[in-house]
Motif scaffolding. Structure first.
Motif, PDB file in Angstrom:
ATOM      1  N   ILE A   1     -10.306   9.144   1.825  1.00 56.53           N
ATOM      2  CA  ILE A   1      -8.938   8.941   2.327  1.00 56.53           C
ATOM      3  C   ILE A   1      -8.998   8.095   3.601  1.00 56.53           C
ATOM      4  O   ILE A   1      -9.884   8.277   4.434  1.00 56.53           O
ATOM      5  CB  ILE A   1      -8.253  10.302   2.621  1.00 56.53           C
ATOM      6  CG1 ILE A   1      -7.821  10.957   1.297  1.00 56.53           C
ATOM      7  CG2 ILE A   1      -7.041  10.147   3.538  1.00 56.53           C
ATOM      8  CD1 ILE A   1      -7.247  12.345   1.452  1.00 56.53           C
ATOM      9  N   THR A   2      -8.066   7.152   3.731  1.00 55.59           N
ATOM     10  CA  THR A   2      -7.923   6.370   4.962  1.00 55.59           C
ATOM     11  C   THR A   2      -6.740   6.915   5.760  1.00 55.59           C
ATOM     12  O   THR A   2      -5.647   7.081   5.211  1.00 55.59           O
ATOM     13  CB  THR A   2      -7.673   4.878   4.649  1.00 55.59           C
ATOM     14  OG1 THR A   2      -8.818   4.359   3.941  1.00 55.59           O
ATOM     15  CG2 THR A   2      -7.491   4.065   5.927  1.00 55.59           C
ATOM     16  N   PHE A   3      -6.989   7.224   7.040  1.00 55.57           N
ATOM     17  CA  PHE A   3      -5.920   7.662   7.943  1.00 55.57           C
ATOM     18  C   PHE A   3      -5.526   6.469   8.809  1.00 55.57           C
ATOM     19  O   PHE A   3      -6.391   5.746   9.312  1.00 55.57           O
ATOM     20  CB  PHE A   3      -6.392   8.816   8.824  1.00 55.57           C
ATOM     21  CG  PHE A   3      -6.681  10.075   8.045  1.00 55.57           C
ATOM     22  CD1 PHE A   3      -5.651  10.917   7.645  1.00 55.57           C
ATOM     23  CD2 PHE A   3      -7.984  10.401   7.679  1.00 55.57           C
ATOM     24  CE1 PHE A   3      -5.904  12.061   6.911  1.00 55.57           C
ATOM     25  CE2 PHE A   3      -8.253  11.548   6.943  1.00 55.57           C
ATOM     26  CZ  PHE A   3      -7.212  12.380   6.558  1.00 55.57           C
ATOM     27  N   ALA A   4      -4.230   6.264   8.977  1.00 55.44           N
ATOM     28  CA  ALA A   4      -3.739   5.136   9.783  1.00 55.44           C
ATOM     29  C   ALA A   4      -2.675   5.631  10.751  1.00 55.44           C
ATOM     30  O   ALA A   4      -1.908   6.536  10.433  1.00 55.44           O
ATOM     31  CB  ALA A   4      -3.141   4.061   8.871  1.00 55.44           C
ATOM     32  N   GLY A   5      -2.666   5.032  11.937  1.00 51.78           N
ATOM     33  CA  GLY A   5      -1.611   5.310  12.912  1.00 51.78           C
ATOM     34  C   GLY A   5      -0.854   4.028  13.164  1.00 51.78           C
ATOM     35  O   GLY A   5      -1.460   2.982  13.418  1.00 51.78           O
ATOM     36  N   VAL A   6       0.480   4.072  13.068  1.00 48.49           N
ATOM     37  CA  VAL A   6       1.277   2.866  13.296  1.00 48.49           C
ATOM     38  C   VAL A   6       2.323   3.126  14.379  1.00 48.49           C
ATOM     39  O   VAL A   6       2.768   4.254  14.565  1.00 48.49           O
ATOM     40  CB  VAL A   6       1.982   2.372  12.003  1.00 48.49           C
ATOM     41  CG1 VAL A   6       0.972   1.983  10.946  1.00 48.49           C
ATOM     42  CG2 VAL A   6       2.966   3.402  11.454  1.00 48.49           C
TER      43      VAL A   6
ATOM     44  N   GLU B   1      -4.927   6.933  -0.177  1.00 49.57           N
ATOM     45  CA  GLU B   1      -6.104   7.186  -1.024  1.00 49.57           C
ATOM     46  C   GLU B   1      -7.033   5.972  -0.951  1.00 49.57           C
ATOM     47  O   GLU B   1      -6.574   4.837  -0.959  1.00 49.57           O
ATOM     48  CB  GLU B   1      -5.671   7.396  -2.487  1.00 49.57           C
ATOM     49  CG  GLU B   1      -4.800   8.617  -2.726  1.00 49.57           C
ATOM     50  CD  GLU B   1      -5.560   9.934  -2.535  1.00 49.57           C
ATOM     51  OE1 GLU B   1      -6.772   9.965  -2.824  1.00 49.57           O
ATOM     52  OE2 GLU B   1      -4.934  10.903  -2.075  1.00 49.57           O
ATOM     53  N   GLY B   2      -8.358   6.234  -0.884  1.00 42.84           N
ATOM     54  CA  GLY B   2      -9.340   5.148  -0.928  1.00 42.84           C
ATOM     55  C   GLY B   2      -9.608   4.518   0.430  1.00 42.84           C
ATOM     56  O   GLY B   2      -9.057   4.925   1.448  1.00 42.84           O
TER      57      GLY B   2
ATOM     58  N   ARG C   1      -2.229   0.678  14.827  1.00 45.38           N
ATOM     59  CA  ARG C   1      -2.889   1.038  16.076  1.00 45.38           C
ATOM     60  C   ARG C   1      -4.166   1.850  15.852  1.00 45.38           C
ATOM     61  O   ARG C   1      -4.948   2.045  16.770  1.00 45.38           O
ATOM     62  CB  ARG C   1      -1.945   1.883  16.944  1.00 45.38           C
ATOM     63  CG  ARG C   1      -0.645   1.217  17.300  1.00 45.38           C
ATOM     64  CD  ARG C   1      -0.811   0.207  18.393  1.00 45.38           C
ATOM     65  NE  ARG C   1      -1.219   0.838  19.638  1.00 45.38           N
ATOM     66  CZ  ARG C   1      -1.567   0.194  20.734  1.00 45.38           C
ATOM     67  NH1 ARG C   1      -1.558  -1.112  20.742  1.00 45.38           N
ATOM     68  NH2 ARG C   1      -1.921   0.829  21.821  1.00 45.38           N
ATOM     69  N   TYR C   2      -4.357   2.375  14.628  1.00 46.65           N
ATOM     70  CA  TYR C   2      -5.477   3.286  14.379  1.00 46.65           C
ATOM     71  C   TYR C   2      -5.828   3.198  12.905  1.00 46.65           C
ATOM     72  O   TYR C   2      -4.932   3.128  12.056  1.00 46.65           O
ATOM     73  CB  TYR C   2      -5.021   4.706  14.763  1.00 46.65           C
ATOM     74  CG  TYR C   2      -5.893   5.847  14.293  1.00 46.65           C
ATOM     75  CD1 TYR C   2      -6.922   6.321  15.090  1.00 46.65           C
ATOM     76  CD2 TYR C   2      -5.668   6.480  13.066  1.00 46.65           C
ATOM     77  CE1 TYR C   2      -7.715   7.382  14.667  1.00 46.65           C
ATOM     78  CE2 TYR C   2      -6.459   7.541  12.642  1.00 46.65           C
ATOM     79  CZ  TYR C   2      -7.477   7.985  13.452  1.00 46.65           C
ATOM     80  OH  TYR C   2      -8.270   9.023  13.043  1.00 46.65           O
ATOM     81  N   LEU C   3      -7.112   3.176  12.581  1.00 48.23           N
ATOM     82  CA  LEU C   3      -7.534   3.118  11.181  1.00 48.23           C
ATOM     83  C   LEU C   3      -8.885   3.796  11.054  1.00 48.23           C
ATOM     84  O   LEU C   3      -9.818   3.454  11.773  1.00 48.23           O
ATOM     85  CB  LEU C   3      -7.631   1.652  10.722  1.00 48.23           C
ATOM     86  CG  LEU C   3      -7.734   1.412   9.218  1.00 48.23           C
ATOM     87  CD1 LEU C   3      -6.455   1.824   8.502  1.00 48.23           C
ATOM     88  CD2 LEU C   3      -8.034  -0.049   8.916  1.00 48.23           C
TER      89      LEU C   3
ATOM     90  N   LEU D   1       0.855  -1.192   0.000  1.00 43.88           N
ATOM     91  CA  LEU D   1       0.000   0.000   0.000  1.00 43.88           C
ATOM     92  C   LEU D   1       0.887   1.237   0.000  1.00 43.88           C
ATOM     93  O   LEU D   1       1.797   1.350   0.827  1.00 43.88           O
ATOM     94  CB  LEU D   1      -0.888   0.010   1.248  1.00 43.88           C
ATOM     95  CG  LEU D   1      -1.729  -1.242   1.490  1.00 43.88           C
ATOM     96  CD1 LEU D   1      -2.391  -1.192   2.851  1.00 43.88           C
ATOM     97  CD2 LEU D   1      -2.780  -1.401   0.389  1.00 43.88           C
ATOM     98  N   LYS D   2       0.642   2.149  -0.924  1.00 41.19           N
ATOM     99  CA  LYS D   2       1.452   3.367  -1.009  1.00 41.19           C
ATOM    100  C   LYS D   2       0.669   4.553  -0.466  1.00 41.19           C
ATOM    101  O   LYS D   2      -0.518   4.701  -0.770  1.00 41.19           O
ATOM    102  CB  LYS D   2       1.847   3.642  -2.467  1.00 41.19           C
ATOM    103  CG  LYS D   2       2.770   2.574  -3.059  1.00 41.19           C
ATOM    104  CD  LYS D   2       3.120   2.893  -4.503  1.00 41.19           C
ATOM    105  CE  LYS D   2       3.875   1.750  -5.168  1.00 41.19           C
ATOM    106  NZ  LYS D   2       5.178   1.475  -4.576  1.00 41.19           N
ATOM    107  N   GLY D   3       1.339   5.359   0.367  1.00 41.02           N
ATOM    108  CA  GLY D   3       0.668   6.512   0.956  1.00 41.02           C
ATOM    109  C   GLY D   3       1.644   7.618   1.290  1.00 41.02           C
ATOM    110  O   GLY D   3       2.754   7.673   0.743  1.00 41.02           O
ATOM    111  N   LYS D   4       1.225   8.494   2.205  1.00 38.02           N
ATOM    112  CA  LYS D   4       2.041   9.645   2.609  1.00 38.02           C
ATOM    113  C   LYS D   4       2.178   9.665   4.128  1.00 38.02           C
ATOM    114  O   LYS D   4       1.260   9.274   4.856  1.00 38.02           O
ATOM    115  CB  LYS D   4       1.378  10.952   2.163  1.00 38.02           C
ATOM    116  CG  LYS D   4       1.255  11.115   0.654  1.00 38.02           C
ATOM    117  CD  LYS D   4       2.576  11.459   0.008  1.00 38.02           C
ATOM    118  CE  LYS D   4       2.411  11.769  -1.486  1.00 38.02           C
ATOM    119  NZ  LYS D   4       3.714  12.029  -2.119  1.00 38.02           N
TER     120      LYS D   4
END
Length: 248
Positions: free
Chosen positions: A210-215, A168-169, A200-202, A151-154
């Motif tokens: 947009i999907t926000f994730a915390g790792v 994205e998505g 830890r977060y999605l 998965l590619k993101g920022k």
């Protein structure tokens, strides 16, 4: 010790016991729509939910339907569980020992039960979190055995212990809370870093697709730790310079 280094010292956790304090802090999680991580005592799987109502008069809290929904049968069976949420770097956690009711409303399935009697409030200042400017977001990629394709993101922000990401998505079906992904790569300005991370977060924001994730970094090597610390320090320095410029 000066004021800025005093801020870096980890604050000890506080235990909130008054109904007023407890309700106020749960409302923070409610109003900010902060995701909750739910873990049942005898089980390793993690589940996600949100607070959807805090009613101090009725001494009641309502939680949104769990993701994945398997967790609901453990809740319905009366298994005790732990809830953990994060709001602006503050960890807010409590134990649920009283049985919660499953409300099978066609509009909104949820779980209702009494407000907790104790809440742990832990402001962890030791990990400075540096935000990146939108114009200079770093490219990241997450891969591993649990993903069919990377998965590619920022990268949105980073601290010594973890970071926040944007994709994205809708990735809510492809990623699993608590899962360790073996290959997280960030294209830092002075070279790529690679480390395992734990999700830890999605949260999927439908409005902007947009999907926000915390790792959280998982078993980092000393080399990667130094790369992260160097990048955080660089961002800190830039932020201080930016603040100084604003003074004139």
């Amino acid at each position: 010790m000066n004021a800025s280094s005093a801020d870096d010292v980890p604050q000890p956790p506080k235990v909130l016991t008054t109904p007023l304090e407890i309700a106020a802090n749960l409302r923070l999680l409610l109003e900010s729509h902060d995701p909750l991580i739910i873990t049942f005592h005898e089980r390793s799987q993690r589940f996600q939910s949100y607070i959807i109502d805090v009613n101090r008069d009725a001494n009641e809290i309502a939680l949104d339907e769990m993701i994945p929904r398997d967790g609901e049968r453990f809740l319905a069976a009366g298994e005790p569980f732990r809830i953990e949420g994060f709001h602006d770097g503050v960890r807010i956690a409590w134990e649920v020992k009283a049985r919660m009711s499953v409300i099978d409303d066609p509009q909104h399935r949820c779980y209702r039960g009494p407000l907790p009697e104790e809440v742990v409030y832990h402001q962890r200042r030791n990990a400075f979190r540096a935000a990146l400017k939108l114009a200079s977001l770093v490219d990241v990629e997450i891969g591993g055995d649990k993903l069919k394709s990377p998965l590619k993101g920022k990268l949105l922000d980073i601290s010594a212990t973890g970071c926040k990401l944007r994709f994205e998505g809708d990735l809510s079906e492809r990623m699993q809370l608590g899962q360790v992904y073996e290959r997280f790569v960030a294209a830092l300005p002075f070279g790529s870093m690679t480390a395992p991370v734990e999700l830890r977060y999605l949260h999927f924001e439908e409005r902007v697709n947009i999907t926000f994730a915390g790792v959280r970094f998982h078993n980092m090597s000393g080399l990667v730790q130094r790369q992260v610390e160097r990048f955080v320090y660089q961002l800190q320095r830039e932020a201080r310079r930016f603040d100084k410029d604003d003074d004139y």
